[in-house]
Design a protein around this motif. Sequence first.
Motif, short mmCIF file in Angstrom:
data_model
loop_
_atom_site.label_atom_id
_atom_site.label_comp_id
_atom_site.label_asym_id
_atom_site.label_seq_id
_atom_site.Cartn_x
_atom_site.Cartn_y
_atom_site.Cartn_z
N ALA A 57 46.87 26.06 63.32
CA ALA A 57 48.09 25.67 62.61
C ALA A 57 47.78 25.27 61.17
O ALA A 57 48.57 25.55 60.25
CB ALA A 57 48.78 24.52 63.36
N THR A 58 46.64 24.62 60.97
CA THR A 58 46.25 24.22 59.61
C THR A 58 46.01 25.45 58.74
O THR A 58 46.40 25.47 57.56
CB THR A 58 44.98 23.36 59.66
N VAL A 59 45.38 26.49 59.29
CA VAL A 59 45.14 27.71 58.52
C VAL A 59 46.47 28.37 58.14
O VAL A 59 46.69 28.73 56.98
CB VAL A 59 44.27 28.69 59.33
N ALA A 60 47.37 28.53 59.12
CA ALA A 60 48.64 29.20 58.86
C ALA A 60 49.49 28.43 57.86
O ALA A 60 49.97 28.99 56.85
CB ALA A 60 49.41 29.39 60.17
N LEU A 61 49.68 27.14 58.11
CA LEU A 61 50.52 26.33 57.22
C LEU A 61 49.81 26.04 55.90
O LEU A 61 50.47 25.97 54.84
CB LEU A 61 50.89 25.02 57.92
N GLY A 62 48.50 25.88 55.94
CA GLY A 62 47.75 25.64 54.70
C GLY A 62 47.82 26.81 53.75
O GLY A 62 47.96 26.64 52.53
N PRO A 86 47.61 16.10 56.66
CA PRO A 86 46.70 15.79 55.55
C PRO A 86 45.81 16.94 55.11
O PRO A 86 45.28 16.92 54.00
CB PRO A 86 45.85 14.63 56.11
N ALA A 87 45.64 17.96 55.95
CA ALA A 87 44.73 19.06 55.63
C ALA A 87 45.43 20.24 54.97
O ALA A 87 44.76 21.21 54.60
CB ALA A 87 44.02 19.54 56.90
N LEU A 88 46.75 20.18 54.81
CA LEU A 88 47.48 21.35 54.33
C LEU A 88 47.24 21.63 52.85
O LEU A 88 47.02 22.77 52.45
CB LEU A 88 48.98 21.18 54.60
N ALA A 89 47.32 20.62 52.01
CA ALA A 89 47.14 20.81 50.57
C ALA A 89 45.65 20.75 50.23
O ALA A 89 45.13 19.71 49.83
CB ALA A 89 47.92 19.76 49.79
N ASN A 90 44.97 21.86 50.40
CA ASN A 90 43.53 21.94 50.15
C ASN A 90 43.30 22.47 48.74
O ASN A 90 43.55 23.64 48.45
CB ASN A 90 42.88 22.84 51.19
#
Length: 278
Positions: free
Chosen positions: A83-88, A148-152
Motif C-alpha cells: 500500500a505504501t508503494v502504490a499510494l507513495g 508517514p511513509a507516503l511523502a518520501n
Amino acid sequence: MRASLTSRVGSLIAAAAAAVLVFLPLWWVFASSLRPGNTFVEFLTPLSWKAFLPAGGSFGNYEVLLNGDFTRALLNSFLVAGATVALGLAVAVPAAYALAVLDFPGRGFVFAFVILVSMVPFDAIAIPLSGLFTTWRLTDSYAGLILPALANGFAIFVLRQFFLGVPQELLDAAEVDGLGRVGTLLRIVLPLSRPALIGAGLMLFLSQWQAYLWPLLIGTSPSRQLAPIALANLSNLYSVDLGQILAGSFVLSVVPMVLLLFFQRQYTESLSTTGMRG
C-alpha cells in the motif's frame, strides 16, 4: 592487450571476493537457522567451518515460525509495504512532475525544501509524530502505519531527475496535440519512466519493510503487527529461541534481496540518472 586482460581478471576476482564477503553472513544465518534451538553457538567459540554447513539441519524452526503469529505479521508487512508503494507513487509522481516540468514561482525553493526534509532522520520526529497520531486516533491502524511513509523526499527527487531527462520535443509535441499536463504525464512521461518508477517503488518498499521504531510507537495490536515487531517478540523474559529468530531474520532479508535482484537493472538505471540535470 595482456595488461588489459590482467586488469579484467583482477577486477573479476575483486568483485567475486566482495560478493562472497557480502553473501557469507547471510549464508551463516541460513545455516544456523536450520539447527534446533540455540545449538548453533557450539560452532562459534571458537569459530568453526562447520558453522557455515547446514548438514544435519532441518526446517523445523521455519515450520514453528510460520505456524505462529509471524505469518500474520509477515502478511501485514506485505500489505503495508504494498500500500505504501502504490499510494507513495501516487503522491511522488505528480509532485516530481510539477517540480520538473511546471515553471512556477518558488519552484527551486520548494524542491530545496523537499530535499532538506528528506535529510531529517525519521527517528528524530517519530516520538512527537506518534503523539499527534494518538490525538488523531490513528494508533493501532493500517492508516497510521502507512501515512508517514507516503511523502518520501528521495523518491520525489529520483523521479524528478528522471522526468528532467525526458526530451523536451516530446513534451512540446504532446502539448501541440492537446494532451494537456495530465495527458502528457500519463501517456508520454510515465511509459518512458519505468526504471525510475521501479526505483522509487523499491525505495518506498524497503523503507517500510525494515521499519521498526514507528510500528513500535504506533502501538499496533497482534492482528496488525508487522514482521520486525513479531520477530523481536520471539525473545522474552523467560526464553530466547535464537534458531527461530535467525529463521525470521533470514526470511525478512531474503524478500528485499529477491526484489533487488529481480529489478536490479531498473534500480541501477534510476539511480544513475539522479545527478544528470539539476
